[in-house]
Design a protein around this motif. Structure first.
Motif, PDB file in Angstrom:
ATOM      1  N   ALA A   1      54.156  46.076 -95.607  1.00  0.00           N
ATOM      2  CA  ALA A   1      52.926  47.315 -95.575  1.00  0.00           C
ATOM      3  C   ALA A   1      54.007  48.262 -95.668  1.00  0.00           C
ATOM      4  O   ALA A   1      55.290  48.478 -95.355  1.00  0.00           O
TER       5      ALA A   1
ATOM      6  N   ILE B   1      48.782  52.121 -91.338  1.00  0.00           N
ATOM      7  CA  ILE B   1      49.806  51.522 -92.196  1.00  0.00           C
ATOM      8  C   ILE B   1      48.681  51.113 -93.641  1.00  0.00           C
ATOM      9  O   ILE B   1      47.169  50.742 -93.413  1.00  0.00           O
ATOM     10  N   SER B   2      49.383  50.712 -94.141  1.00  0.00           N
ATOM     11  CA  SER B   2      48.564  50.505 -95.227  1.00  0.00           C
ATOM     12  C   SER B   2      49.546  49.257 -95.881  1.00  0.00           C
ATOM     13  O   SER B   2      50.871  48.911 -96.708  1.00  0.00           O
ATOM     14  N   VAL B   3      48.206  47.255 -96.186  1.00  0.00           N
ATOM     15  CA  VAL B   3      49.306  46.693 -96.704  1.00  0.00           C
ATOM     16  C   VAL B   3      49.217  46.702 -97.915  1.00  0.00           C
ATOM     17  O   VAL B   3      48.574  47.471 -98.579  1.00  0.00           O
ATOM     18  N   GLU B   4      50.401  45.940 -98.957  1.00  0.00           N
ATOM     19  CA  GLU B   4      50.552  46.194-100.039  1.00  0.00           C
ATOM     20  C   GLU B   4      50.604  44.219-100.827  1.00  0.00           C
ATOM     21  O   GLU B   4      49.315  44.437 -99.749  1.00  0.00           O
TER      22      GLU B   4
ATOM     23  N   HIS C   1      54.163  52.349 -93.674  1.00  0.00           N
ATOM     24  CA  HIS C   1      53.971  52.874 -92.650  1.00  0.00           C
ATOM     25  C   HIS C   1      54.139  53.873 -93.265  1.00  0.00           C
ATOM     26  O   HIS C   1      54.795  54.497 -93.443  1.00  0.00           O
TER      27      HIS C   1
ATOM     28  N   CYS D   1      50.641  45.774 -86.851  1.00  0.00           N
ATOM     29  CA  CYS D   1      50.162  45.395 -88.140  1.00  0.00           C
ATOM     30  C   CYS D   1      51.576  43.455 -87.981  1.00  0.00           C
ATOM     31  O   CYS D   1      51.836  43.531 -88.344  1.00  0.00           O
TER      32      CYS D   1
ATOM     33  N   VAL E   1      45.683  45.892 -88.550  1.00  0.00           N
ATOM     34  CA  VAL E   1      46.560  46.814 -88.847  1.00  0.00           C
ATOM     35  C   VAL E   1      45.978  48.559 -87.926  1.00  0.00           C
ATOM     36  O   VAL E   1      45.006  49.030 -88.123  1.00  0.00           O
TER      37      VAL E   1
ATOM     38  N   VAL F   1      57.695  46.083 -92.638  1.00  0.00           N
ATOM     39  CA  VAL F   1      56.766  47.119 -91.983  1.00  0.00           C
ATOM     40  C   VAL F   1      57.479  48.385 -93.035  1.00  0.00           C
ATOM     41  O   VAL F   1      58.843  48.781 -92.202  1.00  0.00           O
TER      42      VAL F   1
ATOM     43  N   SER G   1      43.483  52.411 -95.184  1.00  0.00           N
ATOM     44  CA  SER G   1      43.851  51.843 -95.125  1.00  0.00           C
ATOM     45  C   SER G   1      42.660  50.416 -94.925  1.00  0.00           C
ATOM     46  O   SER G   1      43.366  49.734 -95.582  1.00  0.00           O
TER      47      SER G   1
ATOM     48  N   TRP H   1      49.637  41.274 -99.242  1.00  0.00           N
ATOM     49  CA  TRP H   1      49.681  40.811 -97.873  1.00  0.00           C
ATOM     50  C   TRP H   1      49.393  39.867 -97.289  1.00  0.00           C
ATOM     51  O   TRP H   1      49.837  38.552 -96.186  1.00  0.00           O
TER      52      TRP H   1
END
Length: 724
Positions: A619, A490-493, A621, A568, A486, A517, A415, A496
C-alpha cells in the motif's frame, strides 16, 4: 509540468499596508501598478490589523481586492493572506511606500523565460526626503532603508535572495518551499526583516536546480522618510537585522543564511570604508562601523537567546533533495531488459536517489534505495535477485473494508477507488464519516455520500470524534469474515487483498495480517524525514509474530510497532470482536492522539493471538508534507505511546514493572533509529533530533491526554452511543 511562457503568465500584484500615515504612498503604489505596460490580472491590498484603513482602502480602490490580514500580525502574515487569495501564475510583491516603474511588471515577467526560474526580483532606488543622498548613508548601506545597495549585481544574475519591496514568485514556489515564516519579518514599525531571505533559501533547498533571478531593469522607487536617516534608526535597524539573521540561521543553517553577508563584509564594506576615508567623509565611516557593529551585536544576541527567539519554519531544508518513488515488475517491465529505470525529470531540480519497489508479478522481492545518474537507475543488482513463486489458488472470502475519514475526505474517495482497482472479487467497502457537517447525524456530508455511493460503497456517519470509534462503527456495520481497516491517506495496490486473504486461508490461527506500506511520494523534506523516522517499509521478509516471538524482544511491549502499521491492517472478525475492538480512549481525534493500534496489538499478544506481516500486500501512504504538521504528528505518536502504556497498566497493574524496566532502552531506541535514507548535512541532522525531541516531549503529555480522553468518554452522548 509545463510552464507557461512569460506572455501567457497571469499575474497577481500584492501590496501590504498597516498605517494611515502612508495613505498617500499607498495610493501612489496602487496607481503605479494600474499604469503598467503589462496590466496585472489582479491587484490585492492586504491591511494588517487596521480595520479603519481597510474600510477606507475598500472604498477608494475600485477594482482592487482589499482584505484584512487573516494570519499572524505582521508583514509575513499579510503576505501569506494574499498568497491564499491570489489567482495568478506569478505573484509579485510591492511595498506600500514604493512606486513601480511603468515597465516593472513587464521586466519581471521577462525573467521567467527560463523555466528554471522560480522567482524574479528587481532593483529599488531610494527617494530621499530632499532629493539628495545624506552624508551619513553611503550607498553600501542602502539596504538599511530597504533599497538596493552598492555591490549588488548590475545585470541579470542568479542570487540567493530578493529584496522584499520588489520581488515575484511563481505560484508553485510556495508549494515547494511553503509560505513566509510568520515569526520573521516586520511587525508594525519594528525594524526586523529577513522573511524573504529565509523563504528564498528554503526555495533553493527545496528545489536545488531552480534559479532566483535578480533583474535590475525591474525597477521601483522606494520612499525614505526622515526618521530613517537618524543614528538611532541605523542602530535599531542593524540590531534588528542581526537578530533576524540569527533566527534564519537556526532555520536553514548558518552557511546558507550568511553566505552573502560574508562576501559583503569581506569585500564591500572595506572598499566603502576606504572610499569614505579618501573623501574625508567621517559620517559615512562612522555609519558603516555603527551599522556593522549593531548587526553583529544583534546576531550574537539572537544566537545566545536561541530558545526564546526560536521560529517555526513553514518547511525546513531538504535532507538530500527529493527521492523518486517507483515500482519495477521484473515480469513485465521492458526497462529490465535494458538494465535501467528511466527517472522522469522534475519541473525544477533533479532526483538524486530513487526508492524502488521490486516486484515479480504478485510477489515483492525487495525495496531498495539507489542513486540516480544521468536520469536513470541501474538495475544490475535488482535483476540478480531472481524470481519468486506464484500465488496458489484458494477460495476468496468476503472482505469488509472500513475507511474512516475526517478532514481529508477527498483522499478517502481516492482510497475507495484504489481498493476497487485492487482486483479482488469479494469486497464490501464502508466509509465512516467521522467529521460530518453540523446537522442531523444521519445526513452527514452530501458530497462525500454521493461520491462514495456512486462507487458502490456504503456511507456511514459517526459524529463521536475518534478514529477508534469510527473503526468500531464500521466493523459493527460490516458483514465480512475479514475486516480490513484502511486509513483515508492510504491507497492499496493491485493484489493487496489477495495477499492478505491468502495468509488467513492458509493458517486459521492467524488473527491479524499487516502489510508493507511505502510512501506515495518523497518530494518534500517532511516526507523524507517521516520515512526516515516512522517509515513502515522495515523489512521485505514475511514474519509470523505471536506472544512468545515478541516477548523475546527486550523492548516488549514498547516494540509492538514491529507488528506493522495499524492504519492498514486486516483482522479476522472473531479475533477483533473477541478483543473488544479499538479502545475509544486512544487514537486520532481524541486527546490521546495515537496508540490505538499498538494497544490492540498488545491485547492480541496477551491473548495468545498471531499476527502475520506480509510484504506482498503493498500500500502507499501519503506522508505529512508540511514541517509543522510532521512535528505535531511526531508529538502525537509520543502522546499516544505513553497513553497506551498507562492504559495497559490500568488494565493490568503488574505490567508496570516490565514497562519501567524497558523504558530507558526504549527511549534510547527513539534517539538512535537510522533507517537507510540519505542524510547530508548538519541542519538535516538537527531536524531529526528535533522530531525525536517532539516525540519524547509528547510522551510526557500522555497521562494528561489519557485523563482528558477519559473525561470525554464520560459525556452523556458518548455513553449513550457506546456504553458496553
Amino acid at each position: 509540468m509545463t510552464r507557461a511562457a512569460p506572455r501567457d503568465l497571469a499575474t497577481s500584484v500584492v501590496i501590504c499596508a498597516y498605517t494611515e500615515r502612508r495613505w498617500d504612498d499607498l495610493v501612489a503604489a496602487v496607481a503605479s501598478v494600474r499604469e503598467q505596460t503589462v496590466p496585472p490580472g489582479e491587484i490585492i491590498v492586504v491591511i494588517d490589523c487596521n480595520t479603519e484603513l481597510a474600510e477606507r482602502a475598500a472604498a477608494e480602490f475600485v477594482g482592487v481586492t482589499v482584505t484584512e490580514n487573516t494570519g499572524k500580525r505582521g508583514l509575513s502574515g499579510a503576505r501569506n493572506t494574499a498568497i491564499d487569495l491570489a489567482k495568478g501564475d506569478v505573484i509579485a510583491f510591492l511595498d506600500d511606500d514604493a512606486v513601480a516603474a511603468p515597465d516593472w511588471l513587464e521586466q519581471l515577467l521577462a525573467g521567467y523565460r527560463d523555466t528554471r526560474v522560480l522567482a524574479v526580483g528587481g532593483a529599488a532606488r531610494p527617494r530621499w526626503p530632499d532629493g539628495t543622498r545624506p552624508a551619513l548613508l553611503p550607498g553600501e548601506l542602502d539596504w538599511v532603508v530597504g533599497c538596493t545597495y552598492v555591490g549588488q549585481p548590475e545585470v541579470d544574475t542568479p542570487v540567493r535572495n530578493l529584496i522584499g519591496c520588489n520581488m515575484s514568485f511563481r505560484r508553485e514556489a510556495f508549494g515547494l518551499a511553503g509560505r513566509f515564516a510568520e515569526d520573521l519579518g516586520r511587525v508594525g514599525r519594528t525594524p526586523l526583516g529577513c522573511e524573504e531571505t529565509e523563504l528564498c533559501i528554503r526555495l533553493r533547498q527545496a528545489s536545488p536546480g531552480s534559479v532566483i533571478l535578480f533583474r535590475p531593469e525591474a525597477l521601483v522607487h522606494h520612499r525614505v522618510t526622515p526618521d530613517r536617516l537618524t543614528w538611532s534608526y541605523l542602530g535599531r535597524r542593524g540590531w534588528g537585522e542581526g537578530i533576524s539573521k540569527a533566527q534564519v540561521s537556526r532555520t536553514v543553517g548558518a552557511d546558507a543564511a550568511l553566505a552573502t553577508e560574508r562576501d559583503y563584509l569581506r569585500k564591500v564594506i572595506p572598499a566603502a570604508v576606504a572610499r569614505e576615508l579618501v573623501r574625508g567623509s567621517l559620517p559615512g565611516v562612522f555609519a558603516l562601523g555603527a551599522v556593522v557593529s549593531a548587526t553583529a551585536a544583534g546576531y550574537l544576541r539572537g544566537a545566545v537567546a536561541g530558545q526564546r527567539l526560536r521560529i517555526r519554519p513553514a518547511m525546513p531544508r531538504l535532507v538530500h533533495g527529493p527521492i523518486h518513488v517507483s515500482t519495477v515488475d521484473l515480469s513485465v517491465d521492458a526497462s529490465v531488459a535494458r538494465g535501467e529505470i528511466p527517472v522522469p525529470a522534475r519541473t525544477v531540480g533533479r532526483y538524486r536517489a530513487a526508492q524502488v519497489l521490486v516486484r515479480d508479478g504478485e510477489r515483492t522481492l525487495d525495496v531498495v534505495l539507489l542513486p540516480v545518474s544521468g536520469g536513470v537507475v541501474r538495475l544490475d543488482e535488482i535483476i540478480a535477485r531472481g524470481h519468486s513463486r506464484p500465488r496458489p489458488a484458494f477460495e476468496r472470502p468476503l472482505i469488509s473494508v472500513v475507511i474512516p475519514t475526517a478532514h481529508r475526505k477527498e483522499q478517502a474517495v481516492t482510497s475507495v477507488r484504489a481498493a476497487l482497482a485492487a482486483g479482488y472479487p469479494h469486497l464490501e467497502i464502508l466509509v465512516v464519516d467521522n467529521f460530518p457537517p453540523d446537522g442531523p447525524d444521519e445526513v452527514g456530508d452530501p458530497w462525500l455520500r454521493r461520491e462514495v455511493e456512486s462507487l458502490g460503497a456504503r456511507y456511514l456517519v459517526e459524529p463521536v470524534k475518534g478514529v477508534s470509534v469510527a473503526r468500531n462503527t464500521g466493523a459493527r456495520a460490516s458483514k465480512g469474515e475479514l475486516i480490513a481497516f484502511v486509513d483515508e491517506n492510504i491507497s492499496v495496490e493491485r493484489g493487496w487483498f489477495d495477499a492478505v486473504a491468502e495468509e488467513f486461508v492458509a493458517d486459521p490461527s492467524v488473527g491479524c495480517v499487516t502489510a508493507l506500506v511505502l510512501p506515495a511520494s518523497l518530494e518534500t523534506d517532511a516526507e523524507v524525514l517521516f520515512e526516515r523516522l516512522k517509515g513502515y517499509s522495515h523489512t521485505v521478509r514475511r514474519q509470523r509474530l505471536d506472544r512468545e516471538t515478541v516477548r523475546e524482544d527486550p523492548l516488549y511491549p514498547l516494540s509492538m510497532a514491529r507488528y506493522g502499521p495499524g492504519s492498514c491492517t486486516t483482522w479476522r472478525r472473531s479475533t477483533f470482536e473477541g478483543l473488544g475492538g479499538f479502545d475509544p480512549l486512544l487514537g486520532a481525534g481524541t486527546p490521546s492522539m495515537a496508540g490505538e493500534d499498538l494497544d490492540l496489538f498488545v491485547r492480541l499478544a496477551r491473548a495468545g493471538g498471531t499476527v502475520v506481516y506480509t510484504p506482498h500486500a503493498v500500500a502507499r501512504h501519503t506522508h505529512r508534507a508540511d514541517w509543522l504538521e510532521l512535528r505535531e504528528r511526531m508529538r502525537g505518536y509520543g502522546v499516544g505511546l505513553s497513553a497506551m502504556l498507562l492504559l495497559s497498566v490500568a488494565r493490568r497493574p503488574v505490567v508496570v514493572f516490565s514497562i519501567l524496566r524497558r523504558v530507558p532502552r526504549g527511549l534510547a531506541r527513539l534517539s538512535s533509529r537510522t533507517p537507510e535514507l540519505p542524510l547530508a548535512d548538519r541542519a538535516a541532522r538537527a531536524r531529526l533530533r528535533q522530531l525525536r525531541r517532539d516525540e519524547r516531549y509528547g510522551m510526557l503529555e500522555g497521562p494528561v491526554a489519557l485523563s482528558r480522553s477519559w473525561a470525554v468518554a464520560r459525556s452523556s452522548r458518548w455513553r449513550r452511543r457506546h456504553a458496553p
